[in-house]
Design a protein around this motif. Sequence first.
Motif, short mmCIF file in Angstrom:
data_model
loop_
_atom_site.label_atom_id
_atom_site.label_comp_id
_atom_site.label_asym_id
_atom_site.label_seq_id
_atom_site.Cartn_x
_atom_site.Cartn_y
_atom_site.Cartn_z
N THR A 47 -34.53 23.07 101.54
CA THR A 47 -34.72 21.61 102.83
C THR A 47 -35.88 21.60 103.47
OG1 THR A 47 -33.62 23.07 104.63
CG2 THR A 47 -31.82 22.40 102.91
N ALA A 48 -35.56 20.15 104.11
CA ALA A 48 -36.85 19.56 104.72
C ALA A 48 -35.99 19.01 105.82
CB ALA A 48 -38.15 18.51 103.86
N THR A 49 -36.74 17.92 106.84
CA THR A 49 -35.85 17.37 107.71
C THR A 49 -36.82 16.93 107.82
OG1 THR A 49 -34.17 19.43 108.84
CG2 THR A 49 -35.29 17.70 109.75
N ARG A 67 -27.69 22.90 109.07
CA ARG A 67 -27.55 23.58 107.79
C ARG A 67 -26.88 22.87 106.51
NH1 ARG A 67 -31.73 25.85 107.56
NH2 ARG A 67 -30.55 27.66 105.61
N LEU A 68 -27.89 22.88 105.77
CA LEU A 68 -27.30 21.99 104.37
C LEU A 68 -26.68 22.91 102.83
CD1 LEU A 68 -27.17 18.94 102.44
CD2 LEU A 68 -29.87 19.87 101.53
N GLY A 91 -26.29 16.77 99.10
CA GLY A 91 -27.71 16.67 98.60
C GLY A 91 -28.16 16.21 100.68
N ALA A 92 -27.89 15.59 101.22
CA ALA A 92 -28.33 15.65 102.65
C ALA A 92 -26.63 15.72 103.36
CB ALA A 92 -29.32 14.26 102.57
N ILE A 93 -28.03 15.73 104.95
CA ILE A 93 -26.81 15.64 106.03
C ILE A 93 -26.96 14.93 107.06
CG2 ILE A 93 -27.51 18.34 106.69
CD1 ILE A 93 -24.85 18.89 108.09
N HIS A 99 -35.16 19.63 99.14
CA HIS A 99 -36.34 19.02 98.64
C HIS A 99 -36.49 19.45 96.58
CE1 HIS A 99 -39.59 17.37 99.92
NE2 HIS A 99 -40.10 18.07 100.98
N ARG A 100 -35.62 20.14 96.29
CA ARG A 100 -35.19 19.86 94.91
C ARG A 100 -34.84 18.46 93.96
NH1 ARG A 100 -32.10 24.98 94.72
NH2 ARG A 100 -30.63 23.50 95.84
#
Length: 705
Positions: free
Chosen positions: A177-179, A322-323, A328-330, A367-368
């Motif tokens: 993940t990235a934010t 946490r994802l 795909g996103a939170i 991020h994938r």
Amino acid sequence: MAGFGPNEWLVEEMYQQYISSPDSVDEAWHEFFADYSPAGSGSSSPNDAPEQSQPVKSNGAAPPSPATAPAASAPSAAPAQASPPPVTPPSAPAASPPASSAPPRQPDRAAVTPPASAGPPAPARNPEQPKPAPLSRDRSQTSSPTPQSADGATSMKLRGAAARVVANMESSLEVPTATSVRAVPAKLIADNRIVINNHLRRSRGGKVSFTHLIGYALVKALESFPEMNTAFGQVEGKPALITPQHVNLGLAIDLHKDDGSRQLVVASVKGCEGMDFAAFWSAYEEIIKRARSGKLTADDFAGTTISLTNPGTLGTNHSVPRLMAGQGAILGVGAMEYPAEFQGMSEEMLAEIALSKTITLTSTYDHRIIQGAQSGDFLRRMHQLLLGEDGFYDEVFSSLRIPYEPVRWVTDVTIRHEGQIDKNARVIELIDAYRTNGHLMADTDPLEFKVRTHPDLDIIQHGLTLWDLDRVFPVGGFAGEATMSLRDILGVLRNSYCRTVGVEYKHITDPEERGWLQKRIEVKHDVADVREQKHILGRLNAAEAFETFLQTKYVGQKRFSLEGAESVIPLLDAVLQKAAEYALDEVAIGMPHRGRLNVLANVMGKSYGKIFAEFEGNMDTGTVQGSGDVKYHLGASGVFNHPERNSAVRVSLSSNPSHLEAVNPVLEGIVRAKQDLINKGEGGFTVMPVLMHGDSAFAGQGVVA
């Protein structure tokens, strides 16, 4: 279990509770649990085997033990008819595998197709065996204390739901993940929310939260960036991008348990992309209601495509949630606060310098399949919507049928030029606009066919902005005050002129008469005390009970019911109370057929016996051969006694043989004649006429007096 995401621990906890006591679990789960097998279990009763020490993998999972597998399935081999004798476990624990031997390699679960059956059927329970007690909610069910270590520290083994949370968090580490982070001014959200909730409080009820508006902005932003509503998966062992058919917004709900602990569940609102704000708000509240009452079902947990969490309600300024796999996103929502360096300022100074609170939004994404630029653009789109671009708040107001213009995001105007109208004068101009045209926006259409608005009542048309709402202006005695904030001024104006009563009086040329009306119209709204509310409820109950009885007893007879307009009874009751308090001589009422029988019974005091006799067709013995008129044309007279004071007033209801309400001008003549007979001079108009219009007047027919 992958479909339940972060809720797997709760499902397993409910399953264990179902095994112990099926009646303690909501019936909606019974069918699901009937053929359910917990993740990783190969038997129906793994606890029947004695515990055996096993080496632990790095992720905390124990490898399978050949010695314990047969023991776990042994009870199923026994016939159901015979109950085996109790087996005494060995006094010494089973030997652990040698330390030098490596644990057997675990197969990849994603590459293995699970068997059709989770295991052999559970042994039949003896009908005489007592029913197991319901699963306890104590922490001892989810943890097991162990002795202290040499340095005094204690450790506690996590079991059950707590262990499942650990497994979920560890599995989330597999998602790269990235934010992205963005700060959004919160003033426009807050100001429009105040307008919405003030209107709802005086009309349909309910309350809109910040999370409702932010969640709906998230759904609308996905229309521009649908790639945020995707997920990573594998198809035939190869990576794949999964695009769901719908937007199922997961809501992170913090629940407080009876033992003082807290649990987090994620339930989703299904099909958000096809909802307007009113439908989204209703579906959101329904999910929260069922979560608080423990009525969530398996469908509520499954199928989440994107999630929303709001730790800002606890004061958290910034969050990187946490994802879970399958999303795909939170989106994380932070607390709404002024910048730290301004938190020592007074509210007056903050309003004067036009400083807004801010709210931090974070987008944590897989991020994938999602890149940083896409996540950043998604947050920028949400920023634009929350500042009202593309008619976001117009759509919200329209779906809730709110007649006012939304508060707009504009730059504060503080520079004063020569010849520019001062803001104090603009506020007085705004007050006059409501006095002149406020009735044009009043909610007087019972069919609610069209939401009525008027451009002259928008503050922007008068050179005022959202930054002026909390600033204080001199008002010269308006609502009994010398100075008021613009927000409070608008509250009084809307309550006075734009609710369910329209008042038009600016055509009156006498300034003294206009001032008399303004003083009584422009007052702050006060909620009735409990005693008065109970009295109003009693009058409504009396009106409803009367109509219900007539409908049940005299089916099919024409009676011009008051159903749907029962508020006429407490309204007339309030008018007569005031008349008694001011010691008027009489109140004369003229009204249509609709509701006349109810008024005769519950206001005029006509006996139920006489009214029921007229339904039975009995002749009025007080007149020669009867009056010949129908019951809903008749008038009456009586005395109204004040419910709390030792005062009374005479009251009369004029007969009305015409459904075109010809009684209205006739009643005015009756009142004038009675006033002339009393002859108290200019200060003695103590007979008050009350005229009521009915169905034909609503359609634009009949006499309008």
